[in-house]
Design a protein around this motif. Sequence first.
Motif, PDB file in Angstrom:
ATOM      1  N   LYS A   1       0.828  -1.202   0.000  1.00  0.00           N
ATOM      2  CA  LYS A   1       0.000   0.000   0.000  1.00  0.00           C
ATOM      3  C   LYS A   1       0.864   1.254   0.000  1.00  0.00           C
ATOM      4  CE  LYS A   1      -4.180  -1.957   1.558  1.00  0.00           C
ATOM      5  NZ  LYS A   1      -5.053  -2.300   2.660  1.00  0.00           N
ATOM      6  N   CYS A   2       0.286   2.322  -0.532  1.00  0.00           N
ATOM      7  CA  CYS A   2       0.987   3.608  -0.567  1.00  0.00           C
ATOM      8  C   CYS A   2       1.206   4.081   0.876  1.00  0.00           C
ATOM      9  CB  CYS A   2       0.165   4.629  -1.338  1.00  0.00           C
ATOM     10  SG  CYS A   2       0.812   6.302  -1.231  1.00  0.00           S
ATOM     11  N   THR A   3       2.440   4.454   1.197  1.00  0.00           N
ATOM     12  CA  THR A   3       2.774   4.896   2.550  1.00  0.00           C
ATOM     13  C   THR A   3       1.988   6.143   2.943  1.00  0.00           C
ATOM     14  OG1 THR A   3       4.986   4.037   2.256  1.00  0.00           O
ATOM     15  CG2 THR A   3       4.708   5.606   4.028  1.00  0.00           C
ATOM     16  N   ALA A   4       1.689   6.997   1.979  1.00  0.00           N
ATOM     17  CA  ALA A   4       1.029   8.260   2.302  1.00  0.00           C
ATOM     18  C   ALA A   4      -0.504   8.159   2.340  1.00  0.00           C
ATOM     19  CB  ALA A   4       1.456   9.336   1.322  1.00  0.00           C
ATOM     20  N   CYS A   5      -1.114   7.467   1.354  1.00  0.00           N
ATOM     21  CA  CYS A   5      -2.583   7.499   1.284  1.00  0.00           C
ATOM     22  C   CYS A   5      -3.215   6.119   1.425  1.00  0.00           C
ATOM     23  CB  CYS A   5      -3.037   8.148  -0.024  1.00  0.00           C
ATOM     24  SG  CYS A   5      -2.777   7.097  -1.462  1.00  0.00           S
ATOM     25  N   SER A   6      -2.396   5.068   1.577  1.00  0.00           N
ATOM     26  CA  SER A   6      -2.866   3.692   1.748  1.00  0.00           C
ATOM     27  C   SER A   6      -3.564   3.090   0.532  1.00  0.00           C
ATOM     28  CB  SER A   6      -3.807   3.571   2.962  1.00  0.00           C
ATOM     29  OG  SER A   6      -3.139   3.968   4.110  1.00  0.00           O
ATOM     30  N   ALA A   7      -3.521   3.768  -0.613  1.00  0.00           N
ATOM     31  CA  ALA A   7      -4.082   3.169  -1.830  1.00  0.00           C
ATOM     32  C   ALA A   7      -3.225   1.966  -2.211  1.00  0.00           C
ATOM     33  CB  ALA A   7      -4.076   4.190  -2.962  1.00  0.00           C
ATOM     34  N   GLU A   8      -3.867   0.965  -2.820  1.00  0.00           N
ATOM     35  CA  GLU A   8      -3.125  -0.212  -3.235  1.00  0.00           C
ATOM     36  C   GLU A   8      -2.164   0.155  -4.364  1.00  0.00           C
ATOM     37  OE1 GLU A   8      -4.855  -4.159  -4.693  1.00  0.00           O
ATOM     38  OE2 GLU A   8      -5.619  -3.864  -2.642  1.00  0.00           O
TER      39      GLU A   8
ATOM     40  N   SER B   1       4.446  -1.970 -10.348  1.00  0.00           N
ATOM     41  CA  SER B   1       5.590  -1.151 -10.778  1.00  0.00           C
ATOM     42  C   SER B   1       5.909  -0.026  -9.795  1.00  0.00           C
ATOM     43  CB  SER B   1       5.325  -0.573 -12.166  1.00  0.00           C
ATOM     44  OG  SER B   1       4.123   0.156 -12.134  1.00  0.00           O
ATOM     45  N   ASP B   2       5.038   0.196  -8.804  1.00  0.00           N
ATOM     46  CA  ASP B   2       5.286   1.279  -7.850  1.00  0.00           C
ATOM     47  C   ASP B   2       5.905   0.743  -6.566  1.00  0.00           C
ATOM     48  OD1 ASP B   2       4.100   3.156  -9.542  1.00  0.00           O
ATOM     49  OD2 ASP B   2       2.092   2.631  -8.809  1.00  0.00           O
ATOM     50  N   ARG B   3       6.744   1.574  -5.972  1.00  0.00           N
ATOM     51  CA  ARG B   3       7.355   1.231  -4.694  1.00  0.00           C
ATOM     52  C   ARG B   3       7.045   2.334  -3.683  1.00  0.00           C
ATOM     53  NH1 ARG B   3       7.185  -2.933  -5.490  1.00  0.00           N
ATOM     54  NH2 ARG B   3       8.674  -4.584  -5.950  1.00  0.00           N
ATOM     55  N   HIS B   4       6.520   1.951  -2.560  1.00  0.00           N
ATOM     56  CA  HIS B   4       6.268   2.840  -1.410  1.00  0.00           C
ATOM     57  C   HIS B   4       5.160   3.885  -1.607  1.00  0.00           C
ATOM     58  CE1 HIS B   4       9.899   0.969  -0.087  1.00  0.00           C
ATOM     59  NE2 HIS B   4      10.666   1.669  -0.878  1.00  0.00           N
ATOM     60  N   LEU B   5       5.181   4.596  -2.743  1.00  0.00           N
ATOM     61  CA  LEU B   5       4.214   5.676  -2.937  1.00  0.00           C
ATOM     62  C   LEU B   5       3.479   5.518  -4.260  1.00  0.00           C
ATOM     63  CD1 LEU B   5       6.367   8.754  -1.840  1.00  0.00           C
ATOM     64  CD2 LEU B   5       4.448   7.800  -0.594  1.00  0.00           C
ATOM     65  N   CYS B   6       2.191   5.893  -4.259  1.00  0.00           N
ATOM     66  CA  CYS B   6       1.426   5.842  -5.503  1.00  0.00           C
ATOM     67  C   CYS B   6       1.793   7.061  -6.367  1.00  0.00           C
ATOM     68  CB  CYS B   6      -0.068   5.815  -5.196  1.00  0.00           C
ATOM     69  SG  CYS B   6      -0.727   7.409  -4.652  1.00  0.00           S
ATOM     70  N   PRO B   7       1.492   7.038  -7.653  1.00  0.00           N
ATOM     71  CA  PRO B   7       1.884   8.156  -8.537  1.00  0.00           C
ATOM     72  C   PRO B   7       1.337   9.510  -8.074  1.00  0.00           C
ATOM     73  CG  PRO B   7       1.130   6.291  -9.817  1.00  0.00           C
ATOM     74  CD  PRO B   7       0.847   5.954  -8.388  1.00  0.00           C
ATOM     75  N   PHE B   8       0.135   9.510  -7.482  1.00  0.00           N
ATOM     76  CA  PHE B   8      -0.465  10.783  -7.041  1.00  0.00           C
ATOM     77  C   PHE B   8       0.344  11.390  -5.892  1.00  0.00           C
ATOM     78  CE2 PHE B   8      -3.959   8.357  -8.899  1.00  0.00           C
ATOM     79  CZ  PHE B   8      -4.368   9.258  -9.864  1.00  0.00           C
ATOM     80  N   CYS B   9       0.688  10.542  -4.927  1.00  0.00           N
ATOM     81  CA  CYS B   9       1.444  11.042  -3.768  1.00  0.00           C
ATOM     82  C   CYS B   9       2.869  11.412  -4.163  1.00  0.00           C
ATOM     83  CB  CYS B   9       1.436  10.017  -2.643  1.00  0.00           C
ATOM     84  SG  CYS B   9      -0.210   9.830  -1.939  1.00  0.00           S
ATOM     85  N   LEU B  10       3.408  10.673  -5.116  1.00  0.00           N
ATOM     86  CA  LEU B  10       4.751  10.972  -5.623  1.00  0.00           C
ATOM     87  C   LEU B  10       4.783  12.368  -6.244  1.00  0.00           C
ATOM     88  CD1 LEU B  10       7.140   9.054  -5.454  1.00  0.00           C
ATOM     89  CD2 LEU B  10       6.667   8.310  -7.775  1.00  0.00           C
ATOM     90  N   LEU B  11       3.709  12.676  -6.994  1.00  0.00           N
ATOM     91  CA  LEU B  11       3.614  14.000  -7.630  1.00  0.00           C
ATOM     92  C   LEU B  11       3.390  15.107  -6.606  1.00  0.00           C
ATOM     93  CD1 LEU B  11       1.475  13.547 -10.870  1.00  0.00           C
ATOM     94  CD2 LEU B  11       3.771  14.522 -10.690  1.00  0.00           C
TER      95      LEU B  11
END
Length: 246
Positions: free
Chosen positions: A31-38, A42-52
């Motif tokens: 899950k995304c560390t910041a928003c808990s979205a699955e 290809s993603d690690r730790h953070l989802c693309p939205f939180c990364l941005l």
Amino acid sequence: MITKNRALFKLKVSDLFPLKDRLFHLIFPEKCTACSAELSTSDRHLCPFCLLDLDYTYFEKYTEATAVEKLFWGRVPIEQAYAHLFYRKGGSTQQILHALKYTYNGQIGRAFGKSIGQSLRQQQKWMDVDVLVPVPIHPKKEFTRGYNQSALIAEGISESMGIPVQSLGLQKSTHTASQTRKGRFLRWENVQNNFSLSSQSDFTGKHIVFVDDVITTGATLESLIRTVLDKYPDIRISVISLAFAA
Ligand SMILES: [Zn+2]
């Protein structure tokens, strides 16, 4: 649908490992560390939205003094200071810092440490650093939490810059209450006498870098730097923080 199935049969042996990873992900989705979205595979730790949403300071590109360096002006002498991200209330950085502190998430601490190292390792002024020193937390807190979050960040920086990490033989001598609701003055009074140095560490003549998770007023670091300079007047001190509340 048919083309999709055919594509599956074209998998090469080398693709089998990612497939294995994907199966693992199906059973234990990260899950995304910041928003808990699955997260997707290809993603690690953070989802693309939180990364941005991450607000990078780009302080490494500054030739003049940065806001985090100016924070220490007239308080304690430092060589230089760097912060990687701006801290905004409600932003991804706040969630990351929370996860780093309250849910064991060593991986994200190290990942951001590496990212800091990648930003600084080409910089001439960070090349003569001798040792990274995580800002200590109260031993009781470290015991219940199981780790010091700043040490995880320091490990990541160490990995990408090749600078050793050394814990300071220094302890916070009293258990400080939550400082978030207090003003700057109260906070300063609260921390100024809270550190005691043990004699195990020897930093004589060295350039040391304190590594912190977040800098707000700078009072904790100011207190720490004063204490260390009392014991080692000839050392040079710099500061690196993952986040900075500007
Ligand atoms: Zn997210």
